[in-house]
Design a protein around this motif. Structure first.
Motif, PDB file in Angstrom:
ATOM      1  N   ILE A 243       0.749  -1.228  -0.034  1.00  0.00           N
ATOM      2  CA  ILE A 243       0.011   0.179  -0.007  1.00  0.00           C
ATOM      3  C   ILE A 243       0.939   1.126   0.055  1.00  0.00           C
ATOM      4  O   ILE A 243       1.685   1.227   0.874  1.00  0.00           O
ATOM      5  CB  ILE A 243      -1.040   0.097   1.213  1.00  0.00           C
ATOM      6  CG1 ILE A 243      -1.975  -1.130   1.155  1.00  0.00           C
ATOM      7  CG2 ILE A 243      -1.721   1.306   1.353  1.00  0.00           C
ATOM      8  CD1 ILE A 243      -2.834  -1.104   2.541  1.00  0.00           C
TER       9      ILE A 243
ATOM     10  N   LEU B 254       0.894   5.241   0.377  1.00  0.00           N
ATOM     11  CA  LEU B 254      -0.026   6.342   1.223  1.00  0.00           C
ATOM     12  C   LEU B 254       0.115   7.642   0.121  1.00  0.00           C
ATOM     13  O   LEU B 254       1.139   8.303   0.287  1.00  0.00           O
ATOM     14  CB  LEU B 254       0.355   6.574   2.629  1.00  0.00           C
ATOM     15  CG  LEU B 254       0.019   5.262   3.390  1.00  0.00           C
ATOM     16  CD1 LEU B 254       0.293   5.548   4.858  1.00  0.00           C
ATOM     17  CD2 LEU B 254      -1.757   4.984   3.407  1.00  0.00           C
TER      18      LEU B 254
ATOM     19  N   CYS C 202      -3.343   4.693  -2.175  1.00  0.00           N
ATOM     20  CA  CYS C 202      -4.306   5.560  -1.493  1.00  0.00           C
ATOM     21  C   CYS C 202      -4.298   7.004  -1.996  1.00  0.00           C
ATOM     22  O   CYS C 202      -3.184   7.543  -1.894  1.00  0.00           O
ATOM     23  CB  CYS C 202      -4.103   5.461   0.087  1.00  0.00           C
ATOM     24  SG  CYS C 202      -4.109   3.725   0.593  1.00  0.00           S
TER      25      CYS C 202
ATOM     26  N   SER D 178      -7.316   2.933  -4.006  1.00  0.00           N
ATOM     27  CA  SER D 178      -8.298   3.102  -2.754  1.00  0.00           C
ATOM     28  C   SER D 178      -8.440   4.710  -2.742  1.00  0.00           C
ATOM     29  O   SER D 178      -7.486   5.433  -2.055  1.00  0.00           O
ATOM     30  CB  SER D 178      -7.659   2.753  -1.594  1.00  0.00           C
ATOM     31  OG  SER D 178      -8.806   2.738  -0.461  1.00  0.00           O
TER      32      SER D 178
ATOM     33  N   GLU E 237      -9.944   8.330  -1.425  1.00  0.00           N
ATOM     34  CA  GLU E 237     -10.706   8.836  -0.283  1.00  0.00           C
ATOM     35  C   GLU E 237     -11.371  10.313  -0.838  1.00  0.00           C
ATOM     36  O   GLU E 237     -10.649  11.133  -1.322  1.00  0.00           O
ATOM     37  CB  GLU E 237      -9.666   9.456   0.777  1.00  0.00           C
ATOM     38  CG  GLU E 237      -8.843   8.270   1.369  1.00  0.00           C
ATOM     39  CD  GLU E 237      -7.620   8.664   2.133  1.00  0.00           C
ATOM     40  OE1 GLU E 237      -7.829   9.728   2.945  1.00  0.00           O
ATOM     41  OE2 GLU E 237      -6.532   8.255   2.194  1.00  0.00           O
TER      42      GLU E 237
ATOM     43  N   ALA F  98      -6.643   5.399   5.986  1.00  0.00           N
ATOM     44  CA  ALA F  98      -6.362   5.025   4.739  1.00  0.00           C
ATOM     45  C   ALA F  98      -5.990   3.605   4.349  1.00  0.00           C
ATOM     46  O   ALA F  98      -6.300   3.080   3.576  1.00  0.00           O
ATOM     47  CB  ALA F  98      -5.335   6.149   4.046  1.00  0.00           C
TER      48      ALA F  98
ATOM     49  N   LYS G  94      -9.188   1.515   4.898  1.00  0.00           N
ATOM     50  CA  LYS G  94      -9.923   1.461   3.564  1.00  0.00           C
ATOM     51  C   LYS G  94      -9.234   0.439   2.765  1.00  0.00           C
ATOM     52  O   LYS G  94      -9.996  -0.348   2.081  1.00  0.00           O
ATOM     53  CB  LYS G  94     -10.092   2.611   3.002  1.00  0.00           C
ATOM     54  CG  LYS G  94     -11.045   3.009   1.973  1.00  0.00           C
ATOM     55  CD  LYS G  94     -11.346   4.583   1.626  1.00  0.00           C
ATOM     56  CE  LYS G  94     -12.306   4.626   0.511  1.00  0.00           C
ATOM     57  NZ  LYS G  94     -11.985   4.010  -0.572  1.00  0.00           N
ATOM     58  N   ALA G  95      -8.005   0.742   2.283  1.00  0.00           N
ATOM     59  CA  ALA G  95      -7.171  -0.059   1.229  1.00  0.00           C
ATOM     60  C   ALA G  95      -7.269  -1.392   1.569  1.00  0.00           C
ATOM     61  O   ALA G  95      -6.993  -2.307   0.851  1.00  0.00           O
ATOM     62  CB  ALA G  95      -5.879   0.484   1.216  1.00  0.00           C
TER      63      ALA G  95
END
Length: 223
Positions: free
Chosen positions: A4, A6, A52, A77, A79, A88, A91-92
């Motif tokens: 992931i 960010l 994200c 993902s 926002e 974050a 959610k991801a």
């Protein structure tokens, strides 16, 4: 291993650049931050990324599509409003298939070998803290030597790279910073492992000065 990234921040301290492009697309030596990250992580056999996003998402998606995602599988993902790092990741993580996954802050350029985190779920990469200013050596009250910025030995800081067990996701906030919520609770119970990377190349791009310093430091480096 899935990763992931960010990459949803506004990058306010990098204005006016970020008035026009999102922070992940800011070039460092003509290569956008997100490209540095994807290519570096691919060296460690990470080939699936969840990015994200929030601010200027379309620009990030368009850039990576033009580059054919650098041969990787990329999903997003997005926002609608800022969720913080904890929100974050929570959610991801719905897109995570494995028992554990990697997380990296989207404003970092580093040569850290992330594979060293894999044997320890819920681990955090650590780098030595660096002074932001030059230092001096004293003999009583007399200055005898000026020194440039340097690492402070045995004082470790969060490098913004994590290997997390998927079970941890349930403990993440729906909105808020993982560093100020879940990590603090886990640390109080000694449920986090710190993996030290001494002499690692590591730069976080938070300001125009950081951009300049990282650009200079990269010259001659194979990252």
């Amino acid at each position: 291993m899935q990763a992931i990234i960010l990459a949803g921040g506004l990058g306010s301290r990098l204005r006016p650049i970020t008035d026009y492009v999102p922070k992940p697309l800011i070039p460092v030596n003509n290569i956008p931050l997100i490209e540095w990250q994807i290519k570096q992580l691919k060296k460690f056999k990470i080939n699936e990324f969840i990015i994200c996003t929030g601010y200027k998402t379309e620009q990030i998606e368009n850039y990576l599509e033009q580059k054919e995602n650098f041969g990787s599988k990329i999903r997003y993902s997005t926002e609608k409003s800022p969720l913080g790092t904890g929100g974050a990741i929570k959610k991801a993580a719905k897109l995570i298939k494995e028992k554990s996954f990697l997380v990296i802050n989207g404003d970092i350029i580093t040569d850290i070998d992330v594979r060293k985190l894999y044997s320890n779920p819920n681990s955090i990469a650590l780098v030595e803290l660096r002074t932001k200013f030059g230092t001096v050596d004293l003999d009583d009250s007399k200055i005898v030597r000026f020194r440039e910025k340097k690492p402070i030995e045995n004082v470790w800081m969060n490098a913004g790279i994590y290997h997390l067990d998927k079970k941890l996701v349930a403990a993440l906030p729906f909105k808020g910073a993982i560093e100020e919520t879940t990590f603090r609770r886990f640390a109080s119970k000694k449920n986090l492992t710190g993996i030290k990377f001494k002499d690692a190349f590591w730069h976080s791009i938070d300001s125009h000065k950081d951009l300049d310093e990282c650009s200079k430091a990269l010259k001659g480096k194979k990252i």
